[in-house]
Design a protein around this motif. Structure first.
Motif, PDB file in Angstrom:
ATOM      1  N   SER A  53      39.186  51.239  44.609  1.00 21.22           N
ATOM      2  CA  SER A  53      39.472  50.130  43.698  1.00 21.22           C
ATOM      3  C   SER A  53      40.184  49.005  44.420  1.00 21.22           C
ATOM      4  O   SER A  53      39.879  47.821  44.234  1.00 21.22           O
ATOM      5  N   VAL A  54      41.123  49.379  45.264  1.00 26.72           N
ATOM      6  CA  VAL A  54      41.884  48.370  46.001  1.00 26.72           C
ATOM      7  C   VAL A  54      40.998  47.643  47.001  1.00 26.72           C
ATOM      8  O   VAL A  54      41.021  46.416  47.111  1.00 26.72           O
ATOM      9  N   ALA A  85      46.153  37.860  47.615  1.00 25.92           N
ATOM     10  CA  ALA A  85      45.530  39.149  47.928  1.00 25.92           C
ATOM     11  C   ALA A  85      46.488  40.285  47.605  1.00 25.92           C
ATOM     12  O   ALA A  85      46.080  41.349  47.124  1.00 25.92           O
ATOM     13  N   LEU A  86      47.762  40.030  47.829  1.00 23.82           N
ATOM     14  CA  LEU A  86      48.761  41.059  47.519  1.00 23.82           C
ATOM     15  C   LEU A  86      48.796  41.353  46.029  1.00 23.82           C
ATOM     16  O   LEU A  86      48.854  42.523  45.613  1.00 23.82           O
ATOM     17  N   VAL A  87      48.717  40.302  45.231  1.00 20.61           N
ATOM     18  CA  VAL A  87      48.699  40.509  43.779  1.00 20.61           C
ATOM     19  C   VAL A  87      47.479  41.308  43.373  1.00 20.61           C
ATOM     20  O   VAL A  87      47.564  42.230  42.552  1.00 20.61           O
ATOM     21  N   LEU A  88      46.347  40.976  43.960  1.00 19.90           N
ATOM     22  CA  LEU A  88      45.122  41.721  43.638  1.00 19.90           C
ATOM     23  C   LEU A  88      45.268  43.192  44.025  1.00 19.90           C
ATOM     24  O   LEU A  88      44.854  44.085  43.279  1.00 19.90           O
ATOM     25  N   ALA A 110      38.385  42.712  48.885  1.00 25.19           N
ATOM     26  CA  ALA A 110      37.298  42.441  49.831  1.00 25.19           C
ATOM     27  C   ALA A 110      37.141  40.945  50.022  1.00 25.19           C
ATOM     28  O   ALA A 110      37.144  40.171  49.060  1.00 25.19           O
ATOM     29  N   ASP A 111      37.012  40.540  51.259  1.00 20.77           N
ATOM     30  CA  ASP A 111      36.784  39.126  51.596  1.00 20.77           C
ATOM     31  C   ASP A 111      37.914  38.218  51.155  1.00 20.77           C
ATOM     32  O   ASP A 111      37.711  37.007  50.985  1.00 20.77           O
TER      33      ASP A 111
END
Lengths: 205, 205
Positions: free
Chosen positions: A81-82, A95-98, A87-88
DNA sequence: GGGTAAACGTACTGTAGGTACGTATGCGCT
DNA sequence: AGCGCATACGTACCTACAGTACGTTTACCC
């Protein structure tokens, strides 16, 4: 002495093949845990799988191995999932939040399994908790070390930092699962703030 | 039927007072855990305390309560150690290092107890793990919220951040206890770097 | 001095993990 | 085709441990 009951008689089943394989046992274990909580007995899991206890031992190998296998399953789901979430994405705060949000959402989607894995009742929970963490931590550590090296910093902190971040997520998830008034996004933002900028926030102008 | 054994006969002991009190039971539990690992039975603990199982139930109230009481003990030791370490220290990076190092050293000094508490084998380990964490997290959350408010930032993150920091320490400790080539000071420095400055370390000049 | 309550050990129950053993079935070998 | 052997599985058991019912002894108090 063998009592002949009205149930299915022992013996090799039709087809010469196993009634269930390892994955089906794990599926049954997950269903049992979701329905009955983290305290399900092996016998209940076996019943759910349509077999008996010794079959669980043949496929999996006991309570400890079952817990390890389920840990690996959960860890894999989280990692997948992470990975698909970031990705990309260039390295950075968003990106850290995602990363954090994907982690939290996967935990929430596997609530009972997460509680079983982190709490469990095996004979070596600490080691298993560490085992679970190490599965998520390994790729993260590689990423962190790489990034540190790229930006001219000491990459040796990667391993400790990866366990730090996983541990942060693990306990925060446990706390968060009992909260109602906080979304995964909201918590991810709060954690990202801490992880990205640190405690040394300069005084506001 | 009552079998008369060669052991001490039942009945009220001399003095009319309890043979052991709650604290002595907890002491015995700690010794048992240190000697036999986290899997000691209640009976072994009772034996170590010089009494029998029902006395454990009278003083403590069962396995879950025993685990909770031991969690509270460990949490208290950690909090005390941390408080005395950062007493009269201004908020800042060096205080953070002291906080982390004190925490790690107390965990190392109570290794088996820590493993018991974080892993245990009770019927609700996740809740107990959270219970342990909340004891350390509560004062930390107050400190963090206060500090955030003082510096003009949003104090609402205090609670989540405190669990984040405790969780970071908890899992990192577990990992660290299996490492040999890393001192508490060294690990504390690494964690302080992450917590104080965050991942967003500017590129070196 | 006798009654009552506190304190404790003995012995039991229930449950769950783990295992020994017997039985049915299919495959290969003759 | 028929016989033996390995495979797959369920039954029944053992053991360990959490939790509890009950009886027994001792001290206190009127």
């Amino acid at each position: 002495m063998v009592t002949v009951s009205s149930r299915r008689r022992p013996g090799r089943p039709a087809g010469g093949k196993q009634v269930v394989d390892r994955e089906l046992v794990l599926d049954a274990a997950e269903r049992s845990i979701r329905r009955d909580g983290p305290l399900v007995s092996l016998e209940a899991i076996a019943l759910e799988a349509g077999v008996t206890k010794p079959v669980i031992y043949a496929r999996i190998g006991g309570r400890t191995e079952l817990s390890n296998a389920l840990s690996a399953r959960l860890a894999d789901r989280i990692v997948q999932s992470v990975l698909s979430a970031i990705a990309d994405q260039p390295v950075g705060r968003s990106a850290l939040v995602l990363f954090l949000a994907a982690n939290l959402e996967t935990v929430a989607a596997n609530r009972e399994l997460f509680l079983y894995v982190t709490g469990g009742s095996s004979d070596d929970s600490p080691q298993r908790s560490l085992y679970l963490a190490s599965q998520s931590a390994a790729p993260l550590a590689a990423q962190l070390s790489q990034w540190r090296a790229d930006t001219g910093h000491n990459p040796a902190v990667g391993e400790a930092w990866s366990y730090a971040i996983i541990g942060m997520l693990q306990l925060t998830s446990l706390w968060w699962l009992n909260q109602v008034e906080l979304t995964a996004q909201g918590l991810a933002e709060q954690l990202a703030e801490l992880l990205w900028s640190g405690l040394r926030t300069p005084p506001v102008a």
